[in-house]
Design an enzyme around this catalytic site. Structure first.
Site, PDB file in Angstrom:
ATOM      1  N   TYR A 183      27.939  -0.838  -0.704  1.00 26.14           N
ATOM      2  CA  TYR A 183      28.589   0.278  -1.414  1.00 26.14           C
ATOM      3  C   TYR A 183      29.557   1.039  -0.606  1.00 26.14           C
ATOM      4  O   TYR A 183      30.116   1.819  -1.118  1.00 26.14           O
ATOM      5  CB  TYR A 183      27.400   0.988  -1.916  1.00 26.14           C
ATOM      6  N   GLY A 229       0.726  -1.206   0.017  1.00 25.91           N
ATOM      7  CA  GLY A 229       0.030  -0.088   0.246  1.00 25.91           C
ATOM      8  C   GLY A 229       0.882   1.139  -0.004  1.00 25.91           C
ATOM      9  O   GLY A 229       0.454   2.332  -0.171  1.00 25.91           O
ATOM     10  N   THR A 230       2.287   1.054   0.367  1.00 25.83           N
ATOM     11  CA  THR A 230       2.989   2.329   0.331  1.00 25.83           C
ATOM     12  C   THR A 230       3.196   2.828  -1.353  1.00 25.83           C
ATOM     13  O   THR A 230       3.306   2.083  -2.074  1.00 25.83           O
ATOM     14  CB  THR A 230       4.386   2.135   0.934  1.00 25.83           C
ATOM     15  N   GLY A 287      20.668   6.622  -7.368  1.00 25.59           N
ATOM     16  CA  GLY A 287      21.303   5.567  -7.246  1.00 25.59           C
ATOM     17  C   GLY A 287      22.754   6.070  -6.597  1.00 25.59           C
ATOM     18  O   GLY A 287      23.413   7.106  -7.094  1.00 25.59           O
TER      19      GLY A 287
END
Length: 316
Positions: free
Chosen positions: A49, A10-11, A19
């Protein structure tokens, strides 16, 4: 076209995000601050990352300045392969939350289906250069991901780099509580992923496209590799709309009802990449771009090709 897509919990997820893969720690704080000032609300991160602390500094600064409220941001991170053991999932998520200085993530993904041997190395390799696998199954990892939702650490969970057979295994898991909300995959005109996208959409799973520009700054690029940004055919399409090649490459997935996360640390490019909601590619140009598929991957993760869960053997 929608500036948001609705997830199965639902979000709403912004269709365009920033990115941060390969964004150097010294530059990523400024890049995220600039992006938020320009209107970006979706930031894509990952523990592997090695720059989440710096992203966190930028997020905190913008929250303190009241440029944005936390509920207006959509922050994504990913569970790395060395943390697939059920007992390690929560700790990995908490480390990301602590680095990002957040109480919760909007979306947490299993970064790859392949589990690696736990330890300090993100890519534990044997003498032959092959990754050392862990004795884990991503279906069990998924159970631990579901617990993160129940504990309020994450709002939604999903996967990345999973093929349809692997997603199917999660969907068929006995006692499944939460279906994957997203599958984040490499996608661009040289790797159009039509079957995989059709499968995900059919299952109510939103697809995020990474490396939409072909990741020109990837460290392993070879001179003979094809270049999307330099492709004269794509340049010609861009000229027709008075747009840059990058803008066409970002608009392309948006019109396929995908989320897209171009990376940049250059303020001018971060701004350019966001200006993709004021034009529409014709059906003919969309079909032309799709026809450039050559199943060419930036991210083939060849060190894992012998792993039992390597996702790219079968074109399914």
């Amino acid at each position: 076209m929608a500036s948001h897509l609705e997830l199965n919990n639902g979000t709403k997820m912004p269709t365009l995000g920033l990115g941060t893969w390969k964004s150097p720690p010294g530059q990523v704080t400024e890049a995220v601050k600039v992006a938020i000032d320009m209107g970006y609300r979706h930031i894509d991160c990952a523990q592997v990352y090695q720059n989440e602390k710096e992203v966190g500094v930028a997020l905190q600064e913008k929250l303190k300045e009241q440029v944005v409220k936390r509920q207006d941001l959509f922050i994504v991170s990913k569970l790395w392969c060395t943390f697939h053991d059920q007992s390690m999932v929560k700790g990995a998520c908490q480390k990301t939350l602590s680095d990002l200085q957040l109480d919760y993530l909007d979306l947490y993904l299993i970064h790859w289906p392949t589990g690696f041997k736990p330890g300090p190395d993100y890519f534990p390799l044997d003498a032959s250069g092959n990754v050392i696998p862990s004795d884990t199954d991503f279906v069990d990892t998924w159970t631990a991901m579901e617990q993160l939702v129940d504990e309020g650490l994450v709002k939604a969970i999903g996967v990345s780099n999973f093929n349809p057979l692997q997603i199917e295994r999660i969907l068929n898991k006995p006692g499944l509580k939460y279906k994957p909300a997203v599958n984040q995959i490499e996608c661009h005109p040289y790797l159009t992923q039509e079957k995989l996208i059709e499968y995900c959409h059919c299952k109510g799973i939103v697809v995020t496209a990474y490396s939409p520009l072909g990741s020109p700054d990837r460290p392993w690029a070879k001179p003979e590799d094809p270049s999307l940004l330099e492709d004269p055919r794509i340049k010609e399409i861009a000229a027709k709309y008075n747009k840059t090649t990058a803008q066409v490459l970002i608009r392309f997935p948006i019109q396929r009802n995908l989320v897209v996360i171009p990376k940049s640390v250059t303020p001018a490019r971060i701004a350019e990449n966001f200006k993709v909601f004021d034009f529409e590619l014709s059906n003919e140009d969309m079909a032309t771009l799709l026809s450039y598929n050559r199943n060419w991957r930036v991210c083939a993760l060849m060190s894992c090709a012998k792993h039992k869960d390597y996702p790219f053997h079968a074109e399914v």
